[in-house]
Motif scaffolding. Structure first.
Motif, PDB file in Angstrom:
ATOM      1  N   LYS A 121      71.499  77.143  76.165  1.00 19.35           N
ATOM      2  CA  LYS A 121      71.304  77.422  74.744  1.00 19.35           C
ATOM      3  C   LYS A 121      70.008  78.169  74.467  1.00 19.35           C
ATOM      4  CE  LYS A 121      74.045  73.447  73.256  1.00 19.35           C
ATOM      5  NZ  LYS A 121      74.063  72.158  72.499  1.00 19.35           N
ATOM      6  N   PHE A 122      69.070  78.131  75.419  1.00 17.84           N
ATOM      7  CA  PHE A 122      67.798  78.813  75.197  1.00 17.84           C
ATOM      8  C   PHE A 122      67.962  80.328  75.299  1.00 17.84           C
ATOM      9  CE2 PHE A 122      63.990  80.753  77.156  1.00 17.84           C
ATOM     10  CZ  PHE A 122      63.142  80.635  76.072  1.00 17.84           C
ATOM     11  N   SER A 123      68.615  80.812  76.362  1.00 12.96           N
ATOM     12  CA  SER A 123      68.642  82.251  76.610  1.00 12.96           C
ATOM     13  C   SER A 123      69.856  82.958  76.023  1.00 12.96           C
ATOM     14  CB  SER A 123      68.579  82.522  78.118  1.00 12.96           C
ATOM     15  OG  SER A 123      69.716  81.986  78.743  1.00 12.96           O
ATOM     16  N   GLU A 124      70.987  82.255  75.945  1.00 14.29           N
ATOM     17  CA  GLU A 124      72.211  82.893  75.465  1.00 14.29           C
ATOM     18  C   GLU A 124      72.947  81.931  74.524  1.00 14.29           C
ATOM     19  OE1 GLU A 124      73.450  85.600  79.276  1.00 14.29           O
ATOM     20  OE2 GLU A 124      73.428  83.459  79.539  1.00 14.29           O
ATOM     21  N   PRO A 125      72.401  81.686  73.359  1.00 12.90           N
ATOM     22  CA  PRO A 125      72.927  80.623  72.490  1.00 12.90           C
ATOM     23  C   PRO A 125      74.311  80.887  71.926  1.00 12.90           C
ATOM     24  CG  PRO A 125      71.277  81.918  71.341  1.00 12.90           C
ATOM     25  CD  PRO A 125      71.239  82.371  72.779  1.00 12.90           C
ATOM     26  N   ASP A 126      74.742  82.153  71.879  1.00 14.13           N
ATOM     27  CA  ASP A 126      76.015  82.476  71.234  1.00 14.13           C
ATOM     28  C   ASP A 126      77.150  82.709  72.221  1.00 14.13           C
ATOM     29  OD1 ASP A 126      74.730  82.407  68.747  1.00 14.13           O
ATOM     30  OD2 ASP A 126      74.051  84.474  68.994  1.00 14.13           O
ATOM     31  N   THR A 127      76.908  82.446  73.502  1.00 14.19           N
ATOM     32  CA  THR A 127      77.917  82.724  74.512  1.00 14.19           C
ATOM     33  C   THR A 127      78.833  81.527  74.712  1.00 14.19           C
ATOM     34  OG1 THR A 127      76.283  84.108  75.623  1.00 14.19           O
ATOM     35  CG2 THR A 127      78.285  83.586  76.845  1.00 14.19           C
ATOM     36  N   GLU A 128      80.096  81.809  74.867  1.00 16.97           N
ATOM     37  CA  GLU A 128      81.105  80.754  74.996  1.00 16.97           C
ATOM     38  C   GLU A 128      81.093  80.153  76.403  1.00 16.97           C
ATOM     39  OE1 GLU A 128      86.000  80.346  74.772  1.00 16.97           O
ATOM     40  OE2 GLU A 128      84.982  82.180  74.127  1.00 16.97           O
ATOM     41  N   GLU A 129      81.124  78.840  76.481  1.00 15.57           N
ATOM     42  CA  GLU A 129      81.164  78.133  77.769  1.00 15.57           C
ATOM     43  C   GLU A 129      82.400  78.565  78.560  1.00 15.57           C
ATOM     44  OE1 GLU A 129      80.597  75.377  80.924  1.00 15.57           O
ATOM     45  OE2 GLU A 129      79.234  76.133  79.406  1.00 15.57           O
ATOM     46  N   GLY A 130      82.216  78.879  79.845  1.00 17.76           N
ATOM     47  CA  GLY A 130      83.330  79.247  80.704  1.00 17.76           C
ATOM     48  C   GLY A 130      83.669  80.721  80.697  1.00 17.76           C
ATOM     49  N   LYS A 131      83.070  81.502  79.823  1.00 14.12           N
ATOM     50  CA  LYS A 131      83.349  82.931  79.750  1.00 14.12           C
ATOM     51  C   LYS A 131      82.803  83.636  80.981  1.00 14.12           C
ATOM     52  CE  LYS A 131      82.283  87.018  76.934  1.00 14.12           C
ATOM     53  NZ  LYS A 131      81.557  87.507  75.725  1.00 14.12           N
ATOM     54  N   MET A 132      83.568  84.615  81.517  1.00 15.92           N
ATOM     55  CA  MET A 132      83.091  85.390  82.650  1.00 15.92           C
ATOM     56  C   MET A 132      82.130  86.470  82.159  1.00 15.92           C
ATOM     57  SD  MET A 132      84.410  83.869  85.185  1.00 15.92           S
ATOM     58  CE  MET A 132      83.962  85.010  86.501  1.00 15.92           C
ATOM     59  N   GLN A 133      80.966  86.576  82.822  1.00 18.35           N
ATOM     60  CA  GLN A 133      79.945  87.547  82.435  1.00 18.35           C
ATOM     61  C   GLN A 133      79.657  88.494  83.593  1.00 18.35           C
ATOM     62  OE1 GLN A 133      76.930  84.506  81.445  1.00 18.35           O
ATOM     63  NE2 GLN A 133      76.921  85.366  79.389  1.00 18.35           N
ATOM     64  N   GLU A 134      79.443  89.747  83.275  1.00 25.07           N
ATOM     65  CA  GLU A 134      79.064  90.701  84.305  1.00 25.07           C
ATOM     66  C   GLU A 134      77.744  90.274  84.935  1.00 25.07           C
ATOM     67  OE1 GLU A 134      78.849  94.602  82.703  1.00 25.07           O
ATOM     68  OE2 GLU A 134      81.008  94.738  82.277  1.00 25.07           O
ATOM     69  N   ALA A 135      77.648  90.436  86.250  1.00 26.43           N
ATOM     70  CA  ALA A 135      76.427  90.051  86.959  1.00 26.43           C
ATOM     71  C   ALA A 135      76.255  90.965  88.168  1.00 26.43           C
ATOM     72  CB  ALA A 135      76.493  88.595  87.398  1.00 26.43           C
ATOM     73  N   GLU A 136      75.065  91.533  88.290  1.00 22.52           N
ATOM     74  CA  GLU A 136      74.785  92.463  89.394  1.00 22.52           C
ATOM     75  C   GLU A 136      73.408  92.171  89.974  1.00 22.52           C
ATOM     76  OE1 GLU A 136      73.866  97.217  89.999  1.00 22.52           O
ATOM     77  OE2 GLU A 136      75.410  96.641  88.535  1.00 22.52           O
ATOM     78  N   THR A 137      73.345  92.065  91.304  1.00 25.70           N
ATOM     79  CA  THR A 137      72.085  91.829  91.999  1.00 25.70           C
ATOM     80  C   THR A 137      71.968  92.787  93.172  1.00 25.70           C
ATOM     81  OG1 THR A 137      72.346  89.468  91.493  1.00 25.70           O
ATOM     82  CG2 THR A 137      70.571  90.081  92.988  1.00 25.70           C
ATOM     83  N   HIS A 138      70.807  93.393  93.338  1.00 28.08           N
ATOM     84  CA  HIS A 138      70.528  94.247  94.485  1.00 28.08           C
ATOM     85  C   HIS A 138      69.698  93.451  95.489  1.00 28.08           C
ATOM     86  CE1 HIS A 138      71.219  98.323  92.293  1.00 28.08           C
ATOM     87  NE2 HIS A 138      71.945  97.357  91.741  1.00 28.08           N
TER      88      HIS A 138
END
Length: 247
Positions: A121-138
């Protein structure tokens, strides 16, 4: 109670921003999930500089390294926008199981794998639980080593030091992406390998997650100049690096 005073330090400060080295095991702020904790980075930083600080991003409890606070609500808003827009560059150092042999370009590789959202809730308060989010790491494999000690069902164990540069800011992103690559971070209770975790505890007499936030590059919200903030590797992490015979 853990004494964090030896590892906690102010590593940068101006009229608008303060950055600390957060020790492994220290919470950023109070959490209902760790209700027994009595020490927090917010309060320790406030007490160290004698003024109120405003959190602008998170660093997992077991991760050590660079943590930035704003010194006003307006600067906090501007910095949070940079974090939310993924315009801030972050670098981490991780000690992982195995050698990243799939890294084709001089030890470099990219993981572009969506991650299921976990409530934060601190960083992404409006995001739905369980939703798939794009994520990229180098990733960049820096060093490799073999330890001639039995671990699990093997007579020896391979490890690597890896630089991680997340391009998005999902919860446990680096830990989950490295586990996806079959190179979990040593000491990761949630996403790691218990055999290697126990080996490091027994062999090196250290119990921690071997992940450190080593550098953050941002645009100063007031001067608009590029600002690079680096943090030293915590002693509990560095001592293990020094004891391993790297190739």
């Amino acid at each position: 109670m853990t004494d964090f005073s030896d590892s906690f330090s102010i590593i940068y400060q101006d009229d608008d921003i303060v950055a600390i080295h957060k020790p492994a095991g220290l919470l950023v702020h109070r959490s209902w999930m760790d209700s027994d904790e009595t020490q927090f980075a917010v309060q320790m930083t406030r007490d160290a500089i004698g003024q109120k600080v405003f959190p602008v991003h998170r660093l997992d409890k077991p991760t050590s390294g660079v943590l930035i606070f704003a010194l006003s609500s307006e600067v906090a808003r501007l910095l949070q926008e940079q974090f939310q827009n993924n315009s801030i560059e972050k670098e981490y150092l991780a000690l992982v199981r195995g050698w990243p042999s799939h890294a084709k370009d001089h030890g470099k590789w990219i993981v572009d794998k969506p991650l299921k959202y976990h409530v934060d809730k601190f960083s992404e308060p409006d995001t739905e639980e369980g939703k798939m989010q794009e994520a990229e790491t180098h990733f960049d494999c820096l060093q490799t080593a073999t330890i001639q000690q039995p671990v699990g069902r093997y007579d020896s164990a391979r490890y690597a030091l890896v630089k991680a540069m997340p391009k998005t800011g999902r919860k446990h992103q680096i830990r989950r992406h490295l586990n996806h690559c079959n190179h979990p971070i040593v000491g990761d209770v949630n996403h790691g390998d218990r055999h290697h975790n126990h080996f490091f505890q027994d062999h090196f007499k250290q119990t921690r997650l071997y992940l450190a936030a080593t550098q953050i590059t941002l645009t100063h919200p007031i001067s608009l100049e590029s600002l690079v903030i680096e943090a030293p590797i915590e002693a509990s992490f560095q001592s293990v690096i020094d004891q391993i015979d790297w190739d």
